[in-house]
Design a protein around this motif. Structure first.
Motif, PDB file in Angstrom:
ATOM      1  N   VAL A 118     -26.177 -49.988 -36.170  1.00 17.23           N
ATOM      2  CA  VAL A 118     -25.424 -50.703 -37.202  1.00 17.23           C
ATOM      3  C   VAL A 118     -24.739 -49.701 -38.118  1.00 17.23           C
ATOM      4  N   PHE A 119     -23.439 -49.914 -38.345  1.00 12.86           N
ATOM      5  CA  PHE A 119     -22.688 -49.106 -39.301  1.00 12.86           C
ATOM      6  C   PHE A 119     -22.327 -49.969 -40.508  1.00 12.86           C
ATOM      7  N   GLU A 120     -22.645 -49.499 -41.695  1.00  8.68           N
ATOM      8  CA  GLU A 120     -22.167 -50.150 -42.921  1.00  8.68           C
ATOM      9  C   GLU A 120     -20.869 -49.459 -43.312  1.00  8.68           C
ATOM     10  N   GLY A 121     -19.774 -50.015 -42.852  1.00  8.30           N
ATOM     11  CA  GLY A 121     -18.480 -49.365 -43.006  1.00  8.30           C
ATOM     12  C   GLY A 121     -18.247 -48.373 -41.877  1.00  8.30           C
ATOM     13  N   MET A 122     -16.991 -47.926 -41.757  1.00  5.36           N
ATOM     14  CA  MET A 122     -16.638 -46.942 -40.726  1.00  5.36           C
ATOM     15  C   MET A 122     -15.989 -45.724 -41.362  1.00  5.36           C
ATOM     16  N   HIS A 123     -16.506 -45.328 -42.521  1.00  6.65           N
ATOM     17  CA  HIS A 123     -15.881 -44.245 -43.266  1.00  6.65           C
ATOM     18  C   HIS A 123     -16.473 -42.890 -42.891  1.00  6.65           C
ATOM     19  N   HIS A 124     -15.681 -41.866 -43.037  1.00 11.32           N
ATOM     20  CA  HIS A 124     -16.145 -40.481 -42.976  1.00 11.32           C
ATOM     21  C   HIS A 124     -15.094 -39.618 -43.634  1.00 11.32           C
ATOM     22  N   ILE A 125     -15.246 -38.303 -43.558  1.00 10.16           N
ATOM     23  CA  ILE A 125     -14.390 -37.391 -44.318  1.00 10.16           C
ATOM     24  C   ILE A 125     -12.917 -37.592 -43.997  1.00 10.16           C
ATOM     25  N   ALA A 182      -6.411 -48.685 -38.318  1.00 15.55           N
ATOM     26  CA  ALA A 182      -6.122 -48.096 -37.007  1.00 15.55           C
ATOM     27  C   ALA A 182      -7.154 -47.029 -36.658  1.00 15.55           C
ATOM     28  N   GLY A 183      -7.565 -46.251 -37.656  1.00 17.07           N
ATOM     29  CA  GLY A 183      -8.586 -45.238 -37.417  1.00 17.07           C
ATOM     30  C   GLY A 183      -9.921 -45.860 -37.046  1.00 17.07           C
ATOM     31  N   GLN A 184     -10.247 -46.993 -37.663  1.00 11.77           N
ATOM     32  CA  GLN A 184     -11.504 -47.673 -37.346  1.00 11.77           C
ATOM     33  C   GLN A 184     -11.453 -48.316 -35.959  1.00 11.77           C
ATOM     34  N   ILE A 185     -10.285 -48.850 -35.582  1.00  9.97           N
ATOM     35  CA  ILE A 185     -10.119 -49.393 -34.225  1.00  9.97           C
ATOM     36  C   ILE A 185     -10.285 -48.286 -33.201  1.00  9.97           C
ATOM     37  N   LYS A 186      -9.749 -47.119 -33.516  1.00  8.87           N
ATOM     38  CA  LYS A 186      -9.852 -45.964 -32.622  1.00  8.87           C
ATOM     39  C   LYS A 186     -11.313 -45.609 -32.351  1.00  8.87           C
ATOM     40  N   GLN A 187     -12.134 -45.690 -33.396  1.00 12.03           N
ATOM     41  CA  GLN A 187     -13.546 -45.394 -33.237  1.00 12.03           C
ATOM     42  C   GLN A 187     -14.238 -46.426 -32.357  1.00 12.03           C
ATOM     43  N   VAL A 188     -13.916 -47.704 -32.570  1.00 10.97           N
ATOM     44  CA  VAL A 188     -14.502 -48.778 -31.761  1.00 10.97           C
ATOM     45  C   VAL A 188     -14.100 -48.612 -30.296  1.00 10.97           C
ATOM     46  N   LYS A 189     -12.859 -48.244 -30.066  1.00  3.40           N
ATOM     47  CA  LYS A 189     -12.400 -48.017 -28.696  1.00  3.40           C
ATOM     48  C   LYS A 189     -13.224 -46.935 -28.023  1.00  3.40           C
ATOM     49  N   GLN A 190     -13.530 -45.864 -28.769  1.00  5.50           N
ATOM     50  CA  GLN A 190     -14.318 -44.795 -28.168  1.00  5.50           C
ATOM     51  C   GLN A 190     -15.707 -45.281 -27.756  1.00  5.50           C
ATOM     52  N   GLU A 240     -23.754 -54.122 -24.493  1.00  3.60           N
ATOM     53  CA  GLU A 240     -23.694 -55.537 -24.143  1.00  3.60           C
ATOM     54  C   GLU A 240     -22.941 -56.353 -25.190  1.00  3.60           C
ATOM     55  N   LYS A 241     -22.945 -55.845 -26.421  1.00  2.51           N
ATOM     56  CA  LYS A 241     -22.254 -56.585 -27.483  1.00  2.51           C
ATOM     57  C   LYS A 241     -21.798 -55.631 -28.579  1.00  2.51           C
ATOM     58  N   VAL A 242     -20.548 -55.832 -29.036  1.00  4.77           N
ATOM     59  CA  VAL A 242     -20.005 -55.129 -30.198  1.00  4.77           C
ATOM     60  C   VAL A 242     -19.514 -56.193 -31.174  1.00  4.77           C
ATOM     61  N   ILE A 243     -20.066 -56.198 -32.375  1.00  3.56           N
ATOM     62  CA  ILE A 243     -19.727 -57.209 -33.374  1.00  3.56           C
ATOM     63  C   ILE A 243     -19.067 -56.530 -34.575  1.00  3.56           C
ATOM     64  N   LEU A 244     -17.849 -56.973 -34.888  1.00  4.20           N
ATOM     65  CA  LEU A 244     -17.128 -56.460 -36.059  1.00  4.20           C
ATOM     66  C   LEU A 244     -17.120 -57.534 -37.132  1.00  4.20           C
ATOM     67  N   TYR A 245     -17.701 -57.248 -38.278  1.00  4.81           N
ATOM     68  CA  TYR A 245     -17.643 -58.155 -39.417  1.00  4.81           C
ATOM     69  C   TYR A 245     -16.466 -57.709 -40.280  1.00  4.81           C
ATOM     70  N   TYR A 246     -15.336 -58.358 -40.033  1.00  2.00           N
ATOM     71  CA  TYR A 246     -14.062 -57.906 -40.611  1.00  2.00           C
ATOM     72  C   TYR A 246     -13.940 -58.355 -42.056  1.00  2.00           C
ATOM     73  N   ASN A 247     -13.741 -57.379 -42.925  1.00  2.00           N
ATOM     74  CA  ASN A 247     -13.653 -57.636 -44.362  1.00  2.00           C
ATOM     75  C   ASN A 247     -12.211 -57.960 -44.748  1.00  2.00           C
ATOM     76  N   THR A 248     -11.726 -59.139 -44.325  1.00  2.00           N
ATOM     77  CA  THR A 248     -10.353 -59.538 -44.642  1.00  2.00           C
ATOM     78  C   THR A 248     -10.261 -61.055 -44.734  1.00  2.00           C
ATOM     79  N   PRO A 249      -9.441 -61.590 -45.666  1.00  2.00           N
ATOM     80  CA  PRO A 249      -9.243 -63.041 -45.739  1.00  2.00           C
ATOM     81  C   PRO A 249      -8.100 -63.513 -44.841  1.00  2.00           C
TER      82      PRO A 249
END
Length: 507
Positions: free
Chosen positions: A371-378, A442-450, A459-468
């Motif tokens: 589980v990742f809380e956010g997809m942030h890094h440097i 786009a950077g976060q999508i790139k990470q998910v693609k990897q 078996e499962k990748v779940i993205l809880y998208y923080n957008t309305p």
């Protein structure tokens, strides 16, 4: 047995016909102020307040943010009068008391402290005092001393104290709490010797929470040594006050020792101790670690956490903050193997690199859920998400450094992880001067693609998208669905937002 009365509609009043003990039992499930107001229905009920075993005074919901200072002051005074009158009524009856619960903003802390000896004389089992503050901790705190009687109670089973102005723990004599099983102290000040005295007097303690702890300066120039050795302890939460940790004169713990063989859950937030003397956890299941370095430790390259992580390597559930991820980056070569770990959660931050993550995943041979809380890094100005700098290795694909990419891909391709959850996907990095919304996502999508392209057991990748916005979810959905190659053909991708829930499976 009281007389049976009739209601206004002529039906029989069943409650008034109940025995006093039964009515008292029923009233004990109500907030005490509400129970007191019911005495207008029957004068016979008023004396029963003296025998209510549970006192519950919660006025927190009554203070509207729009109230004036004068309205708040009058409300607090009225609240304290109610508590004083009920306690006086019960003192006259000399009735036993099970629970004393108070939660109210803005009351005089000295008055609350005066209530403690009164309920202790009644043999109270449970004390829960919460006096929160709208201004938060650390603003002109007084740190009133807790009454010494509270530390020699023969009946207390549960003690929970959180004061807006802090509390000072200092007992001249011995501490003796033979029945105490739960101790919660939030925003307190004490010296290390007082902590040792406190723990030594709690022989049946099972749950200990020391939150927002501030070490009081000792009169003797002794090293800051802390030893937590309670054989009965099952839950431990320990954190120091964050603002205090940032002070220039902040002193880390020099020696820290844990000897808690029956501990099941540990939450530990602090700076790194200079030395971990002993780390014994024989029964740990779940651990949450938030460690950071002081400025002096950074200068001296001091990193003595290997022994700590060796002591917790048998856990099954692990939570790491972003600062802990950075600390782990300094002990990659000595990182232990987490043989039993099946669930790992990582809180990410824009100021922290991921260079320790490949090594960590490599040392989790049985990990099932990540589980990742956010997809942030440097992020560095003028550098893309996939760039690598001296502060950390990005997990994203890096075409400019094939060796790093090869190492990362090898780590991910051998990972047994079956489920990846990404909380707060799409959350912005906060450095808007060089990273716009689309670029960040786009950077976060790139990470998910990897992850999808290299992890064969997914078996499962779940993205809880923080957008309305539903269109944002659709864009991510279409980009991921068009992937030409994935490592696991049975992997299901699910994107969840407030308004929409989309999923597809690679076949």
């Amino acid at each position: 047995m009281g007389s049976k009365k009739k209601c206004f509609d002529g039906s029989r009043d069943g409650i008034s016909g109940l025995h006093d003990t039964m009515i008292c039992h029923i009233l004990s499930f109500l907030p005490t102020k509400v129970a007191a107001s019911t005495t207008v229905l029957a004068k016979r009920w008023k004396p029963l307040l003296a025998f209510m075993p549970n006192l519950d005074f919660d006025e927190s919901f009554r203070f509207d943010p729009q109230m004036t200072c004068e309205e708040r002051r009058k409300g607090s005074e009225s609240f304290m009068l109610v508590v004083d009158s009920v306690l006086a009524l019960q003192a006259e009856a000399n009735a036993t008391l099970n629970k004393f619960y108070v939660k109210c903003e803005g009351v005089e802390q000295n008055s609350v402290l005066e209530w403690i000896p009164k309920v202790l004389k009644r043999g109270v089992l449970d004390i829960d005092l919460q006096i929160p503050s709208s201004r938060g901790f650390g603003s002109n705190s007084t740190f009133y001393p807790l009454p010494s009687e509270i530390f020699v109670s023969k009946t207390l089973v549960r003690l929970k104290i959180q004061f807006q102005d802090g509390a000072n723990v200092n007992v001249e004599g011995d501490v003796s709490l033979p029945m105490l099983k739960t101790l919660h102290l939030d925003y307190v000040k004490m010296d290390t010797r007082m902590l040792q005295k406190l723990l030594s007097g709690c022989h049946t303690l099972e749950e200990l929470l020391l939150m927002n702890l501030i070490w009081k300066e000792s009169s003797e120039p002794e090293p800051c040594f802390v030893s937590v050795s309670v054989r009965t302890l099952k839950i431990l939460k320990f954190s120091r006050f964050e603002n205090f940790m940032k002070a220039k004169n902040f002193k880390p713990i020099v020696l820290l020792s844990f000897d808690i063989p029956n501990l099941v859950y540990l939450e530990y937030l602090d700076t790194i101790a200079d030395k971990y003397e002993q780390v014994r956890f024989d029964s740990l299941v779940k651990v949450s670690i938030g460690l950071c370095k002081t400025s002096k430790q950074i200068e001296n390259d001091n990193n003595n956490v290997t022994k700590l992580f060796m002591g917790i390597c048998n856990v099954t559930i692990l939570y790491l903050t972003e600062d802990t991820l950075k600390v782990l980056g300094c002990c990659r070569e000595t990182m232990p193997v987490f043989e039993n770990l099946i669930h790992l959660t990582i809180r990410t931050g824009v100021h922290i690199g991921w260079k320790s993550l490949p090594h960590l995943l490599k040392n989790c041979p049985n990990l099932q859920t990540l589980v990742f809380e956010g997809m942030h890094h440097i992020y560095r100005k003028g550098r893309a998400c996939g760039d690598v700098d001296e502060d950390g290795t990005c997990m994203c694909k890096n075409l400019d450094n094939m060796r790093v990419k090869k190492d990362i891909d090898a780590c991910l391709s051998s990972s047994p992880v079956k489920v990846i959850k990404i909380l707060n996907f799409g959350e912005l990095c906060g450095f808007c001067e060089f990273c716009d919304v689309e670029e960040d996502v786009a950077g976060q999508i790139k990470q998910v693609k990897q992850f999808l392209e290299t992890m064969p057991d997914l078996e499962k990748v779940i993205l809880y998208y923080n957008t309305p916005a539903d269109e944002d979810v659709m864009k991510v959905f279409k980009k991921l669905k068009k992937l030409p190659r994935v490592a696991s053909a049975k992997c299901e991708v699910q994107i969840i937002s407030d308004n929409i829930n989309l999923s597809f499976t690679f076949r």
